[in-house]
Scaffold this motif. Structure first.
Motif, mmCIF file in Angstrom:
data_model
loop_
_atom_site.group_PDB
_atom_site.id
_atom_site.type_symbol
_atom_site.label_atom_id
_atom_site.label_comp_id
_atom_site.label_asym_id
_atom_site.label_seq_id
_atom_site.Cartn_x
_atom_site.Cartn_y
_atom_site.Cartn_z
ATOM 1 N N GLU A 95 0.080 -1.188 0.105
ATOM 2 C CA GLU A 95 -0.159 0.357 0.044
ATOM 3 C C GLU A 95 0.586 1.311 0.337
ATOM 4 O OE1 GLU A 95 -2.959 0.185 -0.454
ATOM 5 O OE2 GLU A 95 -3.377 -1.460 -0.687
ATOM 6 N N VAL A 99 1.236 4.173 -3.116
ATOM 7 C CA VAL A 99 1.042 5.635 -2.767
ATOM 8 C C VAL A 99 1.201 6.450 -3.163
ATOM 9 C CG1 VAL A 99 -1.174 6.130 -1.626
ATOM 10 C CG2 VAL A 99 -1.183 3.302 -2.658
ATOM 11 N N LYS A 201 0.696 -1.585 -8.636
ATOM 12 C CA LYS A 201 -0.105 -0.889 -8.745
ATOM 13 C C LYS A 201 0.545 0.683 -8.631
ATOM 14 C CE LYS A 201 -2.814 -1.853 -4.671
ATOM 15 N NZ LYS A 201 -2.862 -2.316 -3.181
ATOM 16 N N ASP A 246 -6.222 2.231 -6.210
ATOM 17 C CA ASP A 246 -5.807 1.492 -5.569
ATOM 18 C C ASP A 246 -6.399 0.810 -4.747
ATOM 19 O OD1 ASP A 246 -4.163 0.769 -4.408
ATOM 20 O OD2 ASP A 246 -4.270 1.480 -1.762
#
Lengths: 254, 157
Positions: A95, A99, A201, A246
């Motif tokens: 994450e 991000v 991602k 996300d």
């Protein structure tokens, strides 16, 4: 009232469609710029990647440190402070690494791209190129787009790696978690799919942020105010897009 | 020309750094060996069940880490798990009849090897084997033991 809603919806769809076409044009022009005029791409990797390294590394280090502190103090309640490495690695790889890097990247490199292209437009440099029968899209926009796409995953990887070192420094050297347990638990819990999720991602975020920055700059109203608005919109829309994507990618991966 | 060269150099370094970070994340093997560079001696212990003891797990005595597990293997002849671990050579006064048990740090914690001092005059040295070992406690077995013993007691009543 209904008319307003109708025009807003239609306007949104038109902008969205135009963005897709613009993205396609960038993609179609990407291969021959990448292989034919690699110098231009290198220059842009330097601008959006190398020059973002400092902010990414400093932020990564402190985010990792905070993960170490928070993870330790909360896991210690369950006598599980050995898991702080697993906790930090999971958070960073899946994450926080992609991000936060994407948000910082939008703020540091995205705004620079948007305002640079917007100013080129405002000072008629793009029109001048068109007059000389040079299409500004491959010459100006594609290298900047590719530079961002190449830089972003690398920046996210640097962020996560430095973050892990920060978590290690706080958890092991400061708070006394056993170094062997820190790494051993992490290695036995994480597998390659977790690393891949982070990489996917960061690639997606790189494409989206670079695309939006280039798009906003290219479509800026060619005035001082318009360029300013384009920069702001780049950050705002990128941040929203990154966070929504996300959520979607995480939902797909689980 | 000079400027282009420095741009290329900077970009090359950046890409290399990114790839190195990616490699580091994928491998994650670095780990800091607290015993690296220091003198150690290795000792063997056999267990009927090692639970989830992993290589590099700590070896502790009275709660203090004095070494690390080097390897966990299965011996096909004696049908036992063979754990080889190394102990910092500063601690060379450990009695050779000390017993080794596999313990868990907390409920969710990782497993480690605990040594309990014996009373022998001789101390452990490189290559020696620990005689008294206690296997890992498997929670599922404990629970089933408890369940079955309580139900059989009820039947007797």
């Amino acid at each position: 009232m209904l008319r307003d809603i109708y025009f807003t919806v239609v306007g949104f769809l038109r902008t969205f469609g135009a963005l897709q076409l613009f993205f396609l044009r960038l993609l179609v022009n990407s291969p021959h710029i990448f292989f034919g005029r690699f110098r231009l791409v290198v220059q842009q990797v330097q601008n959006s990647g190398t020059l973002s390294l400092v902010i990414i590394m400093v932020s990564g280090f402190f985010v990792g440190g905070v993960l170490g502190l928070q993870g330790y103090s909360n896991l210690a309640r369950f006598n599980a402070e050995d898991s702080v490495g697993t906790f930090a690695a999971f958070s960073l790889l899946k994450e926080l690494g992609p991000v936060i890097s994407a948000l910082l990247f939008a703020g540091r490199a995205g705004t620079a791209l948007a305002s640079e292209i917007g100013l080129m437009k405002a000072t008629d440099q793009l029109s001048a190129m068109e007059m000389m029968a040079v299409d500004p899209l491959p010459r100006v926009l594609v290298p900047r787009f590719l530079g961002g796409v190449i830089s972003m995953p690398l920046l996210a990887a640097v962020f996560s790696a430095i973050g892990l070192l920060g978590a290690h420094l706080v958890g092991v050297n400061l708070l006394g978690v056993d170094a062997g347990a820190f790494w051993q638990q992490m290695q036995s819990t994480l597998d390659m799919s977790d690393v891949y999720e982070g990489i996917i991602k960061s690639v997606v975020f790189g494409v989206v942020v670079s695309l939006l920055a280039v798009w906003e700059g290219y479509n800026a109203i060619p005035t001082a105010e318009g360029v300013g608005r384009a920069t702001t919109r780049t950050v705002v829309i990128s941040a929203i897009a990154v966070l929504i994507l996300d959520f979607m990618i995480t939902a797909m991966a689980i | 020309m000079q400027q282009t060269r420095s741009v290329e150099l900077g970009t090359g370094l950046f890409v290399l750094l990114g790839l190195a970070a990616l490699f580091f994340l994928t491998m994650q093997t670095t780990g800091s060996n607290t015993l690296a560079g220091e003198d150690t001696y290795s000792v063997t212990a056999r267990f009927s069940n090692v639970g989830s003891l992993k290589v590099r797990a700590p070896v502790a005595m009275s709660g203090v880490t004095i070494g690390r597990v080097q390897s966990v293997e299965f011996d096909p002849v004696s049908l036992e798990a063979v754990v080889v671990f190394e102990i910092d050579s500063r601690y060379d006064q450990i009695p050779d009849d000390s017993d080794a048990s596999i313990l868990t740090a907390g409920i969710l914690g990782s497993q480690y090897l605990g040594l309990q001092a014996g009373g022998s005059e001789f101390s452990l040295e490189d290559g020696s084997e620990i005689q008294f070992t206690q296997s890992a406690i498997i929670i599922e077995q404990l629970i089933s033991k408890y369940l079955f013993s309580s139900s059989s007691e009820k039947e007797h009543e």
